[in-house]
Scaffold this motif. Sequence first.
Motif, mmCIF file in Angstrom:
data_model
loop_
_atom_site.group_PDB
_atom_site.id
_atom_site.type_symbol
_atom_site.label_atom_id
_atom_site.label_comp_id
_atom_site.label_asym_id
_atom_site.label_seq_id
_atom_site.Cartn_x
_atom_site.Cartn_y
_atom_site.Cartn_z
ATOM 1 N N ILE A 134 0.850 -1.190 0.000
ATOM 2 C CA ILE A 134 0.000 0.000 0.000
ATOM 3 C C ILE A 134 0.892 1.249 0.000
ATOM 4 O O ILE A 134 1.919 1.285 0.679
ATOM 5 C CB ILE A 134 -0.949 -0.041 1.220
ATOM 6 C CG1 ILE A 134 -1.979 -1.153 0.975
ATOM 7 C CG2 ILE A 134 -1.620 1.300 1.483
ATOM 8 C CD1 ILE A 134 -2.705 -1.610 2.190
ATOM 9 N N SER A 135 0.517 2.234 -0.808
ATOM 10 C CA SER A 135 1.323 3.457 -0.908
ATOM 11 C C SER A 135 0.784 4.502 0.059
ATOM 12 O O SER A 135 -0.429 4.607 0.252
ATOM 13 C CB SER A 135 1.240 4.038 -2.312
ATOM 14 O OG SER A 135 1.359 3.023 -3.264
ATOM 15 N N ILE A 136 1.698 5.261 0.639
ATOM 16 C CA ILE A 136 1.279 6.250 1.634
ATOM 17 C C ILE A 136 1.806 7.634 1.283
ATOM 18 O O ILE A 136 2.978 7.788 0.938
ATOM 19 C CB ILE A 136 1.793 5.846 3.040
ATOM 20 C CG1 ILE A 136 1.223 4.478 3.441
ATOM 21 C CG2 ILE A 136 1.415 6.901 4.092
ATOM 22 C CD1 ILE A 136 1.800 3.909 4.722
ATOM 23 N N LEU A 137 0.929 8.609 1.364
ATOM 24 C CA LEU A 137 1.339 10.012 1.321
ATOM 25 C C LEU A 137 1.025 10.588 2.691
ATOM 26 O O LEU A 137 -0.080 10.404 3.211
ATOM 27 C CB LEU A 137 0.540 10.786 0.266
ATOM 28 C CG LEU A 137 1.007 10.681 -1.180
ATOM 29 C CD1 LEU A 137 -0.028 11.334 -2.087
ATOM 30 C CD2 LEU A 137 2.369 11.339 -1.372
ATOM 31 N N LEU A 138 1.991 11.261 3.267
ATOM 32 C CA LEU A 138 1.831 11.744 4.637
ATOM 33 C C LEU A 138 2.190 13.220 4.733
ATOM 34 O O LEU A 138 3.270 13.632 4.304
ATOM 35 C CB LEU A 138 2.778 10.942 5.549
ATOM 36 C CG LEU A 138 2.919 11.405 6.993
ATOM 37 C CD1 LEU A 138 1.663 11.105 7.792
ATOM 38 C CD2 LEU A 138 4.129 10.733 7.652
ATOM 39 N N ILE A 139 1.278 14.018 5.275
ATOM 40 C CA ILE A 139 1.611 15.398 5.622
ATOM 41 C C ILE A 139 1.867 15.418 7.119
ATOM 42 O O ILE A 139 1.042 14.910 7.891
ATOM 43 C CB ILE A 139 0.459 16.373 5.298
ATOM 44 C CG1 ILE A 139 0.179 16.411 3.796
ATOM 45 C CG2 ILE A 139 0.795 17.785 5.812
ATOM 46 C CD1 ILE A 139 -1.036 17.244 3.409
ATOM 47 N N SER A 140 2.998 15.980 7.526
ATOM 48 C CA SER A 140 3.274 16.067 8.951
ATOM 49 C C SER A 140 4.260 17.185 9.238
ATOM 50 O O SER A 140 5.157 17.446 8.451
ATOM 51 C CB SER A 140 3.822 14.735 9.459
ATOM 52 O OG SER A 140 4.093 14.815 10.835
ATOM 53 N N HIS A 141 4.061 17.825 10.373
ATOM 54 C CA HIS A 141 5.051 18.806 10.844
ATOM 55 C C HIS A 141 5.998 18.144 11.833
ATOM 56 O O HIS A 141 6.896 18.781 12.351
ATOM 57 C CB HIS A 141 4.345 19.998 11.504
ATOM 58 C CG HIS A 141 3.492 20.777 10.550
ATOM 59 N ND1 HIS A 141 4.030 21.578 9.570
ATOM 60 C CD2 HIS A 141 2.152 20.848 10.396
ATOM 61 C CE1 HIS A 141 3.041 22.120 8.874
ATOM 62 N NE2 HIS A 141 1.899 21.679 9.349
ATOM 63 N N ASP A 142 5.747 16.853 12.097
ATOM 64 C CA ASP A 142 6.559 16.113 13.060
ATOM 65 C C ASP A 142 7.649 15.354 12.299
ATOM 66 O O ASP A 142 7.443 14.245 11.808
ATOM 67 C CB ASP A 142 5.642 15.154 13.830
ATOM 68 C CG ASP A 142 6.370 14.462 14.969
ATOM 69 O OD1 ASP A 142 7.613 14.352 14.907
ATOM 70 O OD2 ASP A 142 5.682 14.024 15.908
ATOM 71 N N PHE A 143 8.828 15.964 12.198
ATOM 72 C CA PHE A 143 9.894 15.410 11.358
ATOM 73 C C PHE A 143 10.410 14.067 11.873
ATOM 74 O O PHE A 143 10.898 13.259 11.102
ATOM 75 C CB PHE A 143 11.047 16.415 11.220
ATOM 76 C CG PHE A 143 10.668 17.647 10.440
ATOM 77 C CD1 PHE A 143 9.488 17.695 9.710
ATOM 78 C CD2 PHE A 143 11.498 18.757 10.422
ATOM 79 C CE1 PHE A 143 9.131 18.827 8.984
ATOM 80 C CE2 PHE A 143 11.148 19.893 9.701
ATOM 81 C CZ PHE A 143 9.968 19.929 8.987
ATOM 82 N N GLU A 144 10.295 13.849 13.179
ATOM 83 C CA GLU A 144 10.721 12.567 13.726
ATOM 84 C C GLU A 144 9.871 11.436 13.118
ATOM 85 O O GLU A 144 10.394 10.382 12.750
ATOM 86 C CB GLU A 144 10.542 12.609 15.250
ATOM 87 C CG GLU A 144 11.359 11.570 15.967
ATOM 88 C CD GLU A 144 11.121 11.603 17.471
ATOM 89 O OE1 GLU A 144 10.752 12.669 18.012
ATOM 90 O OE2 GLU A 144 11.296 10.547 18.077
ATOM 91 N N GLN A 145 8.563 11.670 13.011
ATOM 92 C CA GLN A 145 7.673 10.655 12.429
ATOM 93 C C GLN A 145 7.939 10.499 10.940
ATOM 94 O O GLN A 145 7.872 9.403 10.393
ATOM 95 C CB GLN A 145 6.197 10.998 12.682
ATOM 96 C CG GLN A 145 5.824 11.269 14.119
ATOM 97 C CD GLN A 145 6.424 10.283 15.097
ATOM 98 O OE1 GLN A 145 6.557 9.097 14.805
ATOM 99 N NE2 GLN A 145 6.819 10.773 16.252
ATOM 100 N N VAL A 146 8.217 11.610 10.274
ATOM 101 C CA VAL A 146 8.495 11.578 8.833
ATOM 102 C C VAL A 146 9.694 10.667 8.561
ATOM 103 O O VAL A 146 9.657 9.784 7.701
ATOM 104 C CB VAL A 146 8.751 13.008 8.296
ATOM 105 C CG1 VAL A 146 9.379 12.969 6.906
ATOM 106 C CG2 VAL A 146 7.445 13.801 8.267
#
Length: 234
Positions: A181-193
């Motif tokens: 499964i492909s994921i696109l993620l918006i996040s301001h949490d760079f650790e999670q990125v």
Amino acid sequence: MLELKEITKIIGDKIILRNFSLALSPGESVAVIGPNGAGKSTFFKLAAGLMQPTSGEILLNGEQIKKKTHLLKKRIGYLGHESFLYNSLTPLENLRFYGKLYKVKNIEEKGMELLKAVGLHYFKDIPIRSFSRGMIQRLAIARVLLAEPEFLLLDEPHTGLDQEAVSLLNQLMKERQKQGISILLISHDFEQVINVCDRVLILNKGRVISDRNIDPQLELMSFKKWYEAAVIGK
Ligand code: ADP
Ligand code: MG
Ligand code: MG
């Protein structure tokens, strides 16, 4: 494969996205980061078929996405700032409702499995109007995964989650990625990125200003420096 080709979005007299292109391959996990107002959420709404581009095209396995049909909703799991949940219903009833809508098989079993995965199974029979923001977000995540979409578009999914829920969500994303499964993620949490994604784009003022792979050795400090140099530096 989800492809956006030379997308431009103009709202009123404002250019929100300029000539944006991206191809998302099966099992790929791409983060989209950038300052507020950069156009990140608009890009996701376009990719999910919730909005139409002013020019350019969006293709799902070679087929053009025109509008948000039920079929499209099953194939693209979109989590936005709105939860799309019903306050008077319990978590299980909410999942039953969406399960019927998307014609999910074994709704009861699937629903319970997902409520466990997001840590809400003890609250399954309580109407969600009394839930905290974090609990609502946990349920919103379960809803998005219910129809087993091929593509997950998650707009700031970590927002409002406690540490335990952040770990649960990351685990769910990694499991799905392994399944192709492909994921696109918006996040301001760079650790999670760094933790979840293989690649990251910086969007600024509607343009991609930087694009890089994330290797497992990459450290948070050097990632932050790269971001700051790209957004503020020049
Ligand atoms: P981000 O998610 O990166 O913070 P958005 O995609 O939400 O950015 O918004 C990008 C820009 O588009 C912002 O300047 C925002 O004000 C504007 N915008 C978004 N949606 C609309 C709309 N429906 N009408 C007018 N302007 C909009
Ligand atoms: Mg924002
Ligand atoms: Mg946004």
